[in-house]
Design a protein around this motif. Sequence first.
Motif, PDB file in Angstrom:
ATOM      1  N   ILE A  31       0.963  -1.216   0.130  1.00  0.00           N
ATOM      2  CA  ILE A  31       0.201  -0.046  -0.075  1.00  0.00           C
ATOM      3  C   ILE A  31       0.792   1.378   0.372  1.00  0.00           C
ATOM      4  N   LEU A  32       0.468   2.203  -0.912  1.00  0.00           N
ATOM      5  CA  LEU A  32       1.420   3.374  -0.839  1.00  0.00           C
ATOM      6  C   LEU A  32       0.360   4.446  -0.693  1.00  0.00           C
ATOM      7  N   VAL A  33       0.431   5.491   0.154  1.00  0.00           N
ATOM      8  CA  VAL A  33      -0.391   6.763   0.370  1.00  0.00           C
ATOM      9  C   VAL A  33       0.443   7.849  -0.135  1.00  0.00           C
ATOM     10  N   ALA A  34      -0.286   8.663  -1.158  1.00  0.00           N
ATOM     11  CA  ALA A  34       0.382   9.445  -2.143  1.00  0.00           C
ATOM     12  C   ALA A  34      -0.326  10.833  -2.252  1.00  0.00           C
ATOM     13  N   THR A  35       0.315  11.817  -2.391  1.00  0.00           N
ATOM     14  CA  THR A  35      -0.413  13.210  -2.837  1.00  0.00           C
ATOM     15  C   THR A  35      -0.409  13.253  -4.355  1.00  0.00           C
ATOM     16  N   ASP A  36      -0.982  14.111  -4.612  1.00  0.00           N
ATOM     17  CA  ASP A  36      -1.205  14.401  -6.290  1.00  0.00           C
ATOM     18  C   ASP A  36       0.103  14.728  -7.015  1.00  0.00           C
ATOM     19  N   VAL A  37       1.128  15.463  -6.527  1.00  0.00           N
ATOM     20  CA  VAL A  37       2.409  15.591  -6.925  1.00  0.00           C
ATOM     21  C   VAL A  37       3.186  14.272  -7.271  1.00  0.00           C
ATOM     22  N   ALA A  38       2.693  12.966  -6.965  1.00  0.00           N
ATOM     23  CA  ALA A  38       3.590  11.780  -7.150  1.00  0.00           C
ATOM     24  C   ALA A  38       2.547  10.995  -8.069  1.00  0.00           C
ATOM     25  N   ALA A  39       1.393  11.541  -8.523  1.00  0.00           N
ATOM     26  CA  ALA A  39       0.474  10.695  -9.323  1.00  0.00           C
ATOM     27  C   ALA A  39       1.254  10.271 -10.585  1.00  0.00           C
ATOM     28  N   ARG A  40       2.102  11.100 -11.257  1.00  0.00           N
ATOM     29  CA  ARG A  40       2.788  10.826 -12.519  1.00  0.00           C
ATOM     30  C   ARG A  40       4.041  10.121 -12.276  1.00  0.00           C
ATOM     31  N   GLY A  41       4.715  10.301 -11.110  1.00  0.00           N
ATOM     32  CA  GLY A  41       5.959   9.299 -10.890  1.00  0.00           C
ATOM     33  C   GLY A  41       5.715   7.997 -10.674  1.00  0.00           C
ATOM     34  N   ILE A  42       4.735   7.505 -10.522  1.00  0.00           N
ATOM     35  CA  ILE A  42       4.396   6.200  -9.696  1.00  0.00           C
ATOM     36  C   ILE A  42       4.013   5.156 -11.190  1.00  0.00           C
ATOM     37  N   ASP A  43       5.156   4.808 -11.645  1.00  0.00           N
ATOM     38  CA  ASP A  43       4.788   3.914 -13.111  1.00  0.00           C
ATOM     39  C   ASP A  43       4.994   2.526 -12.723  1.00  0.00           C
ATOM     40  N   ILE A  44       4.125   1.964 -12.226  1.00  0.00           N
ATOM     41  CA  ILE A  44       4.191   0.547 -11.828  1.00  0.00           C
ATOM     42  C   ILE A  44       2.821  -0.307 -12.490  1.00  0.00           C
ATOM     43  N   ASP A  45       3.055  -1.410 -13.169  1.00  0.00           N
ATOM     44  CA  ASP A  45       2.164  -1.921 -14.150  1.00  0.00           C
ATOM     45  C   ASP A  45       1.084  -2.909 -13.208  1.00  0.00           C
ATOM     46  N   ASP A  46       1.583  -3.306 -11.939  1.00  0.00           N
ATOM     47  CA  ASP A  46       0.690  -4.511 -11.370  1.00  0.00           C
ATOM     48  C   ASP A  46      -0.254  -3.734 -10.049  1.00  0.00           C
ATOM     49  N   VAL A  47      -0.381  -2.559 -10.171  1.00  0.00           N
ATOM     50  CA  VAL A  47      -1.297  -1.944  -9.292  1.00  0.00           C
ATOM     51  C   VAL A  47      -2.721  -2.394  -9.436  1.00  0.00           C
ATOM     52  N   THR A  48      -3.490  -3.030  -8.461  1.00  0.00           N
ATOM     53  CA  THR A  48      -4.717  -3.444  -8.702  1.00  0.00           C
ATOM     54  C   THR A  48      -5.763  -2.539  -8.369  1.00  0.00           C
TER      55      THR A  48
END
Length: 422
Positions: free
Chosen positions: A307-324
């Motif tokens: 589980i990763l809790v993120a703000t919107d500034v990180a929305a484009r930087g999390i490039d992981i294909d297997d997020v369900t």
Amino acid sequence: MSVQSSGPTFAELGVAVEITEALADVGITHTFAIQELTLPIALDGKDLIGQARTGMGKTLGFGVPLLDRVFDAADVAELDGTPRALVIVPTRELAVQVGEDLSIAAKQLAVRITTIYGGRPYEEQINALETGVDVVVGTPGRLIDLHQRGALQLDQVAVLVLDEADEMLDLGFLPDIEKLMKALTHKHQTMLFSATMPGPILTLARSFLDKPVHIRAEAVGSNQTHATTRQVVFQAHRMDKSAITARILQAAGRGKTIVFARTKRTAAEVADDLAARGFAVGAVHGDMGQPAREKSLHSFRSGLVDILVATDVAARGIDIDDVTHVINYQTPDEPMTYVHRIGRTGRAGHTGTAVTLVGYDELLKWQSINEELGLEQPNPPQWFSTSPELFDALAIPAGAGDTVGTPRKVAGKPLPGRRRTR
């Protein structure tokens, strides 16, 4: 990076065998739409604009031809330790991700790749440049700083890439981008990739690209959200959102999950709350130091936390294909922020679930998003953490409660009483 597609293979499109073999080692042989369309043009050294929704494979769409040309193009000078390619991205997290993806594809090439971004010591980045670098991936501010110091040479750059150009516009980086592009006064190839094409980005393209080919990987007017992403939206009381989130995280088939919050404070509070409930969780937000953010992202990518809790500034930087699953703990302010958030799941051929918790005071925000994107859910139902509808909609086991185990520590967060070191 191990997802297959039904498009032609990279080898069939003429990519160097060293690259195709490196990609095959991680399960990638066939192209996605944006890659199939861009590769023949990019490999030929032509300028292009690549447009596709987030999660459609843009990184390899520019990364593969970039590496192929730097490695073996007749019009690119022999490698001598000064950069032959420059990739500009909006966020630190995306710089790290793009650098890692390029390194995987370049495993069999004698090509040196480095990432440059703020929040890290200048000395280590200057040392890397002085040692010799062929491909640089970086954020605008730090790239300009190093160029102005004379540490980053741009006079031999043969391939320039602007990735997530619309996000750089939103973050106010357009003047920095223009400075960098003006520094490349010699002939070079430019590739601009973006999910959307607002007016200022089109103006930038007209000013700096040479007769670019505009490629869209989807039909004009197609939905901006992935068809492979199931969207579940309901109204939730602010005081009940924590308990609701805890139950959603116990849904059948849930794998890696990103929980989005609007503010740094809320992100930190949600991460602490979930960790206290026994969940394996990391966080990425602006109040964390860069080393802590990188540690948290590494834990998420490697599976140490799911589980990763993120703000919107990180929305484009999390490039992981297997997020369900993606959970919008707070309703975003803008429709495109919603698109970028839920675009973290349902990527590259996978299916995913996006859950949006609309607070009673957030209903007007949601209705604006709903109208703009044509989601046809102007008045979502009101559900609580005990509502049978919630359990049924997300396949939550009947016995799911508020906690799942003993309290944990948030990944990347310094222990209480310890001083954070740089």
